[in-house]
Motif scaffolding. Structure first.
Motif, PDB file in Angstrom:
ATOM      1  N   GLU A 207       0.833  -1.202   0.000  1.00  0.00           N
ATOM      2  CA  GLU A 207       0.000   0.000   0.000  1.00  0.00           C
ATOM      3  C   GLU A 207       0.871   1.257   0.000  1.00  0.00           C
ATOM      4  N   GLY A 208       1.958   1.240   0.795  1.00  0.00           N
ATOM      5  CA  GLY A 208       2.890   2.357   0.786  1.00  0.00           C
ATOM      6  C   GLY A 208       3.570   2.530  -0.562  1.00  0.00           C
ATOM      7  N   GLU A 209       3.991   1.396  -1.167  1.00  0.00           N
ATOM      8  CA  GLU A 209       4.602   1.462  -2.488  1.00  0.00           C
ATOM      9  C   GLU A 209       3.615   1.975  -3.530  1.00  0.00           C
ATOM     10  N   LEU A 210       2.344   1.584  -3.398  1.00  0.00           N
ATOM     11  CA  LEU A 210       1.334   2.054  -4.350  1.00  0.00           C
ATOM     12  C   LEU A 210       1.128   3.559  -4.223  1.00  0.00           C
ATOM     13  N   GLN A 211       1.071   4.057  -3.004  1.00  0.00           N
ATOM     14  CA  GLN A 211       0.906   5.494  -2.824  1.00  0.00           C
ATOM     15  C   GLN A 211       2.100   6.262  -3.379  1.00  0.00           C
ATOM     16  N   ALA A 212       3.309   5.727  -3.157  1.00  0.00           N
ATOM     17  CA  ALA A 212       4.499   6.391  -3.697  1.00  0.00           C
ATOM     18  C   ALA A 212       4.486   6.379  -5.224  1.00  0.00           C
ATOM     19  N   GLU A 216       4.322   9.609  -7.677  1.00  0.00           N
ATOM     20  CA  GLU A 216       5.319   9.822  -8.723  1.00  0.00           C
ATOM     21  C   GLU A 216       4.659  10.013 -10.085  1.00  0.00           C
ATOM     22  N   ARG A 217       3.639   9.227 -10.368  1.00  0.00           N
ATOM     23  CA  ARG A 217       2.925   9.379 -11.632  1.00  0.00           C
ATOM     24  C   ARG A 217       2.184  10.714 -11.688  1.00  0.00           C
ATOM     25  N   SER A 218       1.614  11.134 -10.553  1.00  0.00           N
ATOM     26  CA  SER A 218       0.910  12.415 -10.519  1.00  0.00           C
ATOM     27  C   SER A 218       1.864  13.575 -10.769  1.00  0.00           C
ATOM     28  N   ASN A 219       3.055  13.510 -10.148  1.00  0.00           N
ATOM     29  CA  ASN A 219       4.048  14.556 -10.395  1.00  0.00           C
ATOM     30  C   ASN A 219       4.473  14.586 -11.860  1.00  0.00           C
ATOM     31  N   PHE A 220       4.652  13.430 -12.427  1.00  0.00           N
ATOM     32  CA  PHE A 220       5.021  13.375 -13.848  1.00  0.00           C
ATOM     33  C   PHE A 220       3.908  13.944 -14.726  1.00  0.00           C
ATOM     34  N   GLN A 221       2.661  13.655 -14.395  1.00  0.00           N
ATOM     35  CA  GLN A 221       1.537  14.184 -15.170  1.00  0.00           C
ATOM     36  C   GLN A 221       1.469  15.699 -15.091  1.00  0.00           C
ATOM     37  N   THR A 223       4.034  17.678 -14.420  1.00  0.00           N
ATOM     38  CA  THR A 223       5.202  18.246 -15.098  1.00  0.00           C
ATOM     39  C   THR A 223       5.058  18.177 -16.618  1.00  0.00           C
ATOM     40  N   ALA A 224       4.619  17.029 -17.111  1.00  0.00           N
ATOM     41  CA  ALA A 224       4.495  16.844 -18.554  1.00  0.00           C
ATOM     42  C   ALA A 224       3.129  17.234 -19.085  1.00  0.00           C
ATOM     43  N   ASN A 225       2.248  17.755 -18.192  1.00  0.00           N
ATOM     44  CA  ASN A 225       0.891  18.146 -18.602  1.00  0.00           C
ATOM     45  C   ASN A 225       0.176  16.975 -19.281  1.00  0.00           C
ATOM     46  N   VAL A 226       0.235  15.829 -18.594  1.00  0.00           N
ATOM     47  CA  VAL A 226      -0.351  14.600 -19.119  1.00  0.00           C
ATOM     48  C   VAL A 226      -1.373  14.104 -18.113  1.00  0.00           C
ATOM     49  N   ILE A 227      -2.553  13.808 -18.612  1.00  0.00           N
ATOM     50  CA  ILE A 227      -3.597  13.243 -17.750  1.00  0.00           C
ATOM     51  C   ILE A 227      -3.779  11.765 -18.073  1.00  0.00           C
ATOM     52  N   SER A 228      -4.178  11.542 -19.315  1.00  0.00           N
ATOM     53  CA  SER A 228      -4.277  10.171 -19.813  1.00  0.00           C
ATOM     54  C   SER A 228      -3.572  10.140 -21.158  1.00  0.00           C
ATOM     55  N   LEU A 229      -2.370   9.578 -21.142  1.00  0.00           N
ATOM     56  CA  LEU A 229      -1.518   9.681 -22.320  1.00  0.00           C
ATOM     57  C   LEU A 229      -2.158   9.054 -23.544  1.00  0.00           C
ATOM     58  N   THR A 230      -2.726   7.921 -23.393  1.00  0.00           N
ATOM     59  CA  THR A 230      -3.310   7.229 -24.544  1.00  0.00           C
ATOM     60  C   THR A 230      -4.463   8.030 -25.127  1.00  0.00           C
ATOM     61  N   GLN A 231      -5.350   8.493 -24.271  1.00  0.00           N
ATOM     62  CA  GLN A 231      -6.479   9.286 -24.764  1.00  0.00           C
ATOM     63  C   GLN A 231      -6.006  10.610 -25.356  1.00  0.00           C
ATOM     64  N   GLN A 232      -5.025  11.236 -24.703  1.00  0.00           N
ATOM     65  CA  GLN A 232      -4.521  12.494 -25.236  1.00  0.00           C
ATOM     66  C   GLN A 232      -3.875  12.304 -26.601  1.00  0.00           C
ATOM     67  N   LYS A 233      -3.123  11.213 -26.736  1.00  0.00           N
ATOM     68  CA  LYS A 233      -2.514  10.955 -28.042  1.00  0.00           C
ATOM     69  C   LYS A 233      -3.574  10.697 -29.098  1.00  0.00           C
ATOM     70  N   GLU A 234      -4.567   9.917 -28.746  1.00  0.00           N
ATOM     71  CA  GLU A 234      -5.635   9.658 -29.708  1.00  0.00           C
ATOM     72  C   GLU A 234      -6.367  10.946 -30.072  1.00  0.00           C
ATOM     73  N   GLN A 235      -6.689  11.775 -29.077  1.00  0.00           N
ATOM     74  CA  GLN A 235      -7.378  13.030 -29.363  1.00  0.00           C
ATOM     75  C   GLN A 235      -6.490  13.971 -30.173  1.00  0.00           C
ATOM     76  N   THR A 236      -5.187  14.006 -29.844  1.00  0.00           N
ATOM     77  CA  THR A 236      -4.275  14.868 -30.599  1.00  0.00           C
ATOM     78  C   THR A 236      -4.149  14.417 -32.039  1.00  0.00           C
ATOM     79  N   GLU A 395       4.481   5.089 -19.477  1.00  0.00           N
ATOM     80  CA  GLU A 395       4.118   3.665 -19.463  1.00  0.00           C
ATOM     81  C   GLU A 395       4.838   2.930 -18.346  1.00  0.00           C
ATOM     82  N   ASP A 396       6.080   3.275 -18.102  1.00  0.00           N
ATOM     83  CA  ASP A 396       6.810   2.654 -16.984  1.00  0.00           C
ATOM     84  C   ASP A 396       6.139   2.978 -15.655  1.00  0.00           C
ATOM     85  N   LEU A 397       5.732   4.228 -15.494  1.00  0.00           N
ATOM     86  CA  LEU A 397       5.052   4.601 -14.254  1.00  0.00           C
ATOM     87  C   LEU A 397       3.711   3.892 -14.131  1.00  0.00           C
ATOM     88  N   ASN A 398       2.966   3.824 -15.238  1.00  0.00           N
ATOM     89  CA  ASN A 398       1.677   3.110 -15.204  1.00  0.00           C
ATOM     90  C   ASN A 398       1.872   1.636 -14.900  1.00  0.00           C
TER      91      ASN A 398
END
Length: 535
Positions: A207-212, A216-221, A223-236, A395-398
């Motif tokens: 549970e601690g590892e999952l929260q960390a 980490e994924r939230s910070n990356f999102q 920073t990179a202005n990414v919410i859902s990469l797959t959907q954003q790529k498809e929409q773009t 993808e690594d973070l996901n």
């Protein structure tokens, strides 16, 4: 004796008198043996202490499955599984568990079975007495293992356990203690202790590892202005394709508007701004009327002048000259006509100019849209390139979040199963249950004194008959004429009584065989020798 041998049927016959004579001849032996065995059986029957038997029945079933301590995900909900038949191996395993040495030693220790008097062998000095408590417990455990009667019930999932003791309280106490310790040991063996704590620790860790990982994924999102990469790529990609399509349409529209403007300008060059809309010819009526009025006025003036002057007067001549000039001008005005023309704006030119203006407006709008679409295509391409560059890290973070979440869910599920299992263990809900609890017996199970007496009498009769048979078998004398006939094959003619009592012919077996077997050189039959023997 006669030389002729008796018939086979006569040799085979055994009369009641012969049997009676044997019985009466050994009546002391028969009575002594029967009384000894019967009295001994009676004494043993009445001196043997009462034994009370208590019993219990253990039901083996497959209604509960144990929580497997494995990293794999288990099927089913709540650790439940389908009920299957109980195998013979399971029954034998439970029997071995009931007779395990450590379990029996614990029963002996807690019930105090090792505190017994020394056996007869120890009292007689044939066996050394055990002084240490451990040795006494071990010896008592061996006795308990022999006294316990554990048998599986045929065609049933039940184990029958019996125990006998001289005390009914001790019999039921031993079985109850065996029941409690057996159920406790069954729980310990089928589920190792600390299972719930282990799964809870692992669940908290993941549970601690999952929260960390999620942080980490939230910070990356962010920073990179990414919410859902797959959907954003498809929409773009969709927006980029749509923008490129609109850009191509705009380019085509620009070419179309440019061509249309060029054609309109070419047509405008050949068209006049204004055209004659109406043309008519009119006489100079105003001038004629003016001239006629002037002539009338001049004539009126001449008339006035004639009243004052002579016709050759200068004033009259001037008026005549003016009348002549006016009449000439009247004639000229009457002969001349006026042409009236009306003009207006050229409607075709106006239409072309309107079309030209509209085309120029459309061209300006299309050029602005073209620039805007070029900017959008560039933005979408840059965004898509940025998203493609962030794909590997995202993808690594996901993947890390997904793996950690799966592990957390797995151990959380196993933690819940272990918690349920602990509660089942606390409530003694297992795959074995006591179908029949041990109860304190009120009547002794052994010995059956009446049966022992009857068996002792029967055994006395058998031993009496056997002793007579052994004595008769070991006897080397002939006591009756029938025995002599059987041994010699000759018929006995007479038997001489001794002292007026019942005669008994007695010869040795060797003499009887010598009489019955003549020599080859001179066949003869020797006469048997008789002697009188007392009854």
């Amino acid at each position: 004796m006669k030389n002729d041998s008796p018939s086979t049927s006569d040799q085979a016959k055994l009369s009641v008198r012969d049997v009676a004579s044997v019985i009466f001849s050994h009546k002391l032996l028969i009575v002594a043996t029967f009384l000894a065995v019967a009295l001994g059986s009676g004494v043993m029957a009445f001196l043997t202490p009462n034994e009370y038997e208590s019993r219990m029945k253990v039901l083996v079933k497959n209604t509960r499955s144990d929580v497997p301590i494995t990293p794999e995900r288990t099927t089913g909900s709540g650790g439940t599984s389908s009920v299957s038949e109980v195998s013979e191996n399971q029954i034998n395993s439970e029997i071995e568990l009931l007779t395990s040495e450590d379990l029996l030693k614990q029963v002996v220790t807690e019930c105090g079975l090792f505190k017994t008097d020394n056996s007869i062998l120890v009292r007689l000095g044939l066996k050394e007495a055990t002084h240490s408590q451990a040795a006494q417990v071990e010896e008592a455990a061996r006795r308990l293992a022999k006294d316990l009667l554990i048998t599986p019930v045929k065609k049933a999932n039940i184990i029958d356990v019996k125990y006998s003791s001289s005390s009914p309280e001790m019999a039921v106490a031993v079985l109850r203690k065996l029941q409690d310790l057996y159920l406790e040991k069954h729980l310990k063996l089928h589920r190792p202790p600390g299972t719930y704590d282990f799964f809870k620790t692992k669940a908290d860790e993941y549970e601690g590892e999952l929260q960390a990982a999620e942080k980490e994924r939230s910070n990356f999102q962010q920073t990179a202005n990414v919410i859902s990469l797959t959907q954003q790529k498809e929409q773009t990609v969709l927006k980029l394709a749509e923008a490129k399509s609109r850009l191509m349409e705009t380019k085509a529209y620009l070419r179309e508007v440019g061509d249309r403007i060029a054609k309109v300008e070419q047509q405008l060059q050949s068209l006049q701004p204004r055209i004659v809309t109406q043309s008519r010819t009119l006489p100079n009526q105003y001038s004629a009327e003016r001239m006629n009025t002037l002539i009338v006025e001049l004539q009126n003036r001449r008339t006035q002048l004639l009243t004052k002057f002579r016709p050759d007067d200068r004033l009259v001549k001037e008026v005549d000259q003016q009348i002549k000039t006016t009449r000439a001008a009247l004639e000229r005005a009457t002969s001349e006509t006026a042409t009236e023309q009306s003009t207006g704006l050229n409607p075709l030119r106006q239409t072309l100019e309107t079309e030209l203006a509209r085309g120029r407006v459309d061209l300006a709008g299309a050029e602005g849209r073209h620039e805007m679409l070029l900017g959008q295509v560039g933005q979408y391409e840059a965004l898509l390139s940025r998203l493609e560059g962030s794909t590997a890290a995202y993808e690594d973070l996901n993947r890390k979040v997904k793996q950690t979440e799966d592990s957390y869910q797995l151990y959380k599920q196993k933690e819940e199963q272990a918690r349920i299992t602990d509660e089942l263990d606390e409530n003694k809900i297992t795959n074995v249950s006591v179908a029949e609890a041990p109860a304190q017996p009120q009547l002794p199970a052994r010995p059956n004194r009446l049966l022992n007496l009857v068996l002792g009498m029967v055994l006395g009769l058998l031993l009496s008959g056997g002793s007579v048979f052994v004595v008769e078998l070991m006897r080397d004398t002939v006591t009756t004429p029938r025995e002599l006939e059987a041994l010699t094959g000759k018929r006995v003619l007479v038997s001489v009584p001794k002292d007026g009592r019942r005669p008994r012919a007695a010869v040795t077996a060797e003499e009887a065989r010598e009489v019955s077997q003549p020599t080859l050189s001179q066949p003869k039959v020797s006469e048997p020798q008789f002697e009188w023997v007392p009854d």
